[in-house]
Design a protein around this motif. Structure first.
Motif, PDB file in Angstrom:
ATOM      1  N   ASN A 267       0.866  -1.179   0.000  1.00 23.73           N
ATOM      2  CA  ASN A 267       0.000   0.000   0.000  1.00 23.73           C
ATOM      3  C   ASN A 267       0.909   1.238   0.000  1.00 23.73           C
ATOM      4  N   ASN A 268       0.819   2.132   0.949  1.00 26.53           N
ATOM      5  CA  ASN A 268       1.713   3.285   0.905  1.00 26.53           C
ATOM      6  C   ASN A 268       2.787   3.225   1.974  1.00 26.53           C
ATOM      7  N   GLY A 269       2.975   2.058   2.596  1.00 28.34           N
ATOM      8  CA  GLY A 269       4.005   1.891   3.610  1.00 28.34           C
ATOM      9  C   GLY A 269       5.209   1.147   3.064  1.00 28.34           C
ATOM     10  N   VAL A 270       6.391   1.475   3.585  1.00 29.27           N
ATOM     11  CA  VAL A 270       7.634   0.835   3.153  1.00 29.27           C
ATOM     12  C   VAL A 270       7.853  -0.466   3.925  1.00 29.27           C
ATOM     13  N   VAL A 271       8.059  -1.574   3.171  1.00 30.05           N
ATOM     14  CA  VAL A 271       8.322  -2.867   3.794  1.00 30.05           C
ATOM     15  C   VAL A 271       9.825  -3.122   3.893  1.00 30.05           C
ATOM     16  N   ASP A 272      10.548  -2.762   2.825  1.00 25.72           N
ATOM     17  CA  ASP A 272      11.988  -3.031   2.781  1.00 25.72           C
ATOM     18  C   ASP A 272      12.663  -1.949   1.954  1.00 25.72           C
ATOM     19  N   ASP A 273      13.547  -1.192   2.540  1.00 29.66           N
ATOM     20  CA  ASP A 273      14.362  -0.228   1.799  1.00 29.66           C
ATOM     21  C   ASP A 273      15.826  -0.351   2.203  1.00 29.66           C
ATOM     22  N   SER A 274      16.201  -1.554   2.609  1.00 24.50           N
ATOM     23  CA  SER A 274      17.545  -1.767   3.133  1.00 24.50           C
ATOM     24  C   SER A 274      18.639  -1.561   2.075  1.00 24.50           C
ATOM     25  N   GLN A 275      18.306  -1.711   0.794  1.00 23.67           N
ATOM     26  CA  GLN A 275      19.300  -1.562  -0.258  1.00 23.67           C
ATOM     27  C   GLN A 275      19.208  -0.214  -0.970  1.00 23.67           C
ATOM     28  N   LEU A 276      18.376   0.666  -0.466  1.00 22.79           N
ATOM     29  CA  LEU A 276      18.197   1.983  -1.094  1.00 22.79           C
ATOM     30  C   LEU A 276      19.262   2.954  -0.579  1.00 22.79           C
ATOM     31  N   PRO A 277      20.075   3.545  -1.467  1.00 24.58           N
ATOM     32  CA  PRO A 277      21.067   4.549  -1.013  1.00 24.58           C
ATOM     33  C   PRO A 277      20.348   5.833  -0.613  1.00 24.58           C
ATOM     34  N   LYS A 278      20.029   5.921   0.648  1.00 27.07           N
ATOM     35  CA  LYS A 278      19.106   6.966   1.102  1.00 27.07           C
ATOM     36  C   LYS A 278      19.706   8.377   1.054  1.00 27.07           C
ATOM     37  N   ASP A 279      21.016   8.470   0.868  1.00 26.37           N
ATOM     38  CA  ASP A 279      21.598   9.803   0.774  1.00 26.37           C
ATOM     39  C   ASP A 279      21.265  10.460  -0.561  1.00 26.37           C
ATOM     40  N   ARG A 280      20.879   9.648  -1.552  1.00 23.04           N
ATOM     41  CA  ARG A 280      20.599  10.241  -2.865  1.00 23.04           C
ATOM     42  C   ARG A 280      19.299   9.740  -3.494  1.00 23.04           C
ATOM     43  N   PHE A 281      18.825   8.592  -3.050  1.00 21.97           N
ATOM     44  CA  PHE A 281      17.607   8.006  -3.608  1.00 21.97           C
ATOM     45  C   PHE A 281      16.441   8.228  -2.633  1.00 21.97           C
ATOM     46  N   SER A 282      15.280   8.506  -3.212  1.00 25.20           N
ATOM     47  CA  SER A 282      14.064   8.568  -2.406  1.00 25.20           C
ATOM     48  C   SER A 282      12.914   8.011  -3.235  1.00 25.20           C
ATOM     49  N   ALA A 283      11.921   7.497  -2.550  1.00 18.99           N
ATOM     50  CA  ALA A 283      10.760   6.949  -3.250  1.00 18.99           C
ATOM     51  C   ALA A 283       9.526   7.194  -2.420  1.00 18.99           C
ATOM     52  N   GLU A 284       8.422   7.357  -3.110  1.00 16.05           N
ATOM     53  CA  GLU A 284       7.154   7.524  -2.410  1.00 16.05           C
ATOM     54  C   GLU A 284       6.050   6.844  -3.191  1.00 16.05           C
ATOM     55  N   ARG A 285       5.021   6.508  -2.460  1.00 17.78           N
ATOM     56  CA  ARG A 285       3.850   5.882  -3.076  1.00 17.78           C
ATOM     57  C   ARG A 285       2.631   6.501  -2.418  1.00 17.78           C
ATOM     58  N   LEU A 286       2.260   7.645  -2.909  1.00 21.73           N
ATOM     59  CA  LEU A 286       1.123   8.359  -2.347  1.00 21.73           C
ATOM     60  C   LEU A 286      -0.174   7.630  -2.694  1.00 21.73           C
ATOM     61  N   LYS A 287      -1.068   7.561  -1.733  1.00 28.89           N
ATOM     62  CA  LYS A 287      -2.389   6.965  -1.909  1.00 28.89           C
ATOM     63  C   LYS A 287      -2.323   5.483  -2.270  1.00 28.89           C
ATOM     64  N   GLY A 288      -1.152   4.878  -2.110  1.00 30.73           N
ATOM     65  CA  GLY A 288      -1.040   3.445  -2.316  1.00 30.73           C
ATOM     66  C   GLY A 288      -1.214   2.977  -3.743  1.00 30.73           C
ATOM     67  N   VAL A 289      -1.025   3.868  -4.719  1.00 29.16           N
ATOM     68  CA  VAL A 289      -1.180   3.462  -6.121  1.00 29.16           C
ATOM     69  C   VAL A 289       0.124   3.738  -6.869  1.00 29.16           C
ATOM     70  N   ASP A 290       0.205   4.895  -7.554  1.00 29.49           N
ATOM     71  CA  ASP A 290       1.405   5.245  -8.306  1.00 29.49           C
ATOM     72  C   ASP A 290       2.594   5.445  -7.384  1.00 29.49           C
ATOM     73  N   SER A 291       3.776   5.307  -7.960  1.00 31.86           N
ATOM     74  CA  SER A 291       4.994   5.506  -7.187  1.00 31.86           C
ATOM     75  C   SER A 291       5.992   6.309  -8.006  1.00 31.86           C
ATOM     76  N   THR A 292       6.809   7.081  -7.306  1.00 36.21           N
ATOM     77  CA  THR A 292       7.890   7.837  -7.938  1.00 36.21           C
ATOM     78  C   THR A 292       9.198   7.510  -7.252  1.00 36.21           C
ATOM     79  N   LEU A 293      10.218   7.270  -8.043  1.00 37.66           N
ATOM     80  CA  LEU A 293      11.583   7.036  -7.547  1.00 37.66           C
ATOM     81  C   LEU A 293      12.445   8.209  -8.019  1.00 37.66           C
ATOM     82  N   LYS A 294      13.140   8.836  -7.082  1.00 40.18           N
ATOM     83  CA  LYS A 294      13.958   9.999  -7.421  1.00 40.18           C
ATOM     84  C   LYS A 294      15.418   9.763  -7.065  1.00 40.18           C
TER      85      LYS A 294
END
Lengths: 117, 120
Positions: free
Chosen positions: B51-78
């Protein structure tokens, strides 16, 4: 952590012949799924075949079959009567059978399959 | 049934610039995944949403990568700022949420066509 290893970076086969792609994996789990995915140049990842670890019978889908050796942690894909459309990257993948926590696919490095006419 | 949609298909940027990728999962699929596939390697999970909650982001380089899934549908990775080593194909996948403890064939992950990013 689970790992998947594909030791054949490239394979080639004559059209209409049979080819086998190899895959080994490492896990401490007893209940899991194994998959073979095909990725053509279009980059779309397509599921070819799946195997449930607790099922001893090897999965078969038309010209595609697997040889699942649980004790040896080996999972090979056999493609019979190879066709030109089978040319692609093939990835072996692992997934835990339980929905708790992460449900990611763990992929091998891939094998590029070329079909010679 | 429409498949997983991704855009853009290709993107070329200079290092230190920012970039965003969009994914629209199959209708009704509660779980969404972003994978990074570097040339010559298999895909690697960056982040998994349920849905719109993060289950696993252990491999995401959080200093430069971000992701969101508003309203539990579409998602954007930046990615901001991008580095040369971020050149890769970014694959989005989605799957049903069965509500069961054990995975079934209905939890199969369906992949989008991917976005090929080149960082110069």
């Amino acid at each position: 952590a689970q790992t998947v290893t594909q030791s054949q970076p490239e394979m080639s086969v004559q059209e209409a012949e049979t080819v086998t792609l190899s895959c080994t994996y490492d896990t401490s789990e007893s209940d899991y799924y194994l998959f073979w995915y095909k990725q053509p140049p279009s980059r779309q990842m397509i599921l070819v075949i799946r195997q449930e670890a607790y099922k001893q019978q090897n999965a078969t889908e038309n010209r595609f079959s697997v040889n699942f050796q649980k004790a040896a942690k080996s999972f090979s894909l056999k493609i019979s009567d190879s066709q030109l459309g089978d040319a692609a990257m093939y990835f072996c993948a692992y997934r835990s059978a339980w929905n708790q926590g992460a449900q990611k696919l763990v992929f091998g490095q891939g094998t590029r399959l070329t079909i010679n006419p | 049934e429409a498949g997983v949609a991704q855009s853009p298909r290709y993107k070329i940027i200079e290092k230190r610039q920012s970039v965003a990728f969009w994914c629209n999962p199959i209708s009704g699929h509660a779980t969404l995944y972003w994978y990074q596939q570097i040339l010559g390697q298999g895909p690697k999970l960056l982040i998994q949403f349920q849905n719109n909650g993060v289950v696993d982001d252990s491999q995401l380089p959080k200093d430069r990568f971000s992701a969101e899934r508003l309203k539990g549908v579409d998602s954007t990775l930046k990615i901001q700022p991008a580095k040369l080593e971020d050149s890769a194909v970014y694959l989005c996948a989605s799957s049903l949420e069965s509500g069961l403890a054990r995975v079934t064939v209905h939890n199969e992950q369906f992949f989008g066509p991917g976005t090929r990013l080149t960082v110069l």
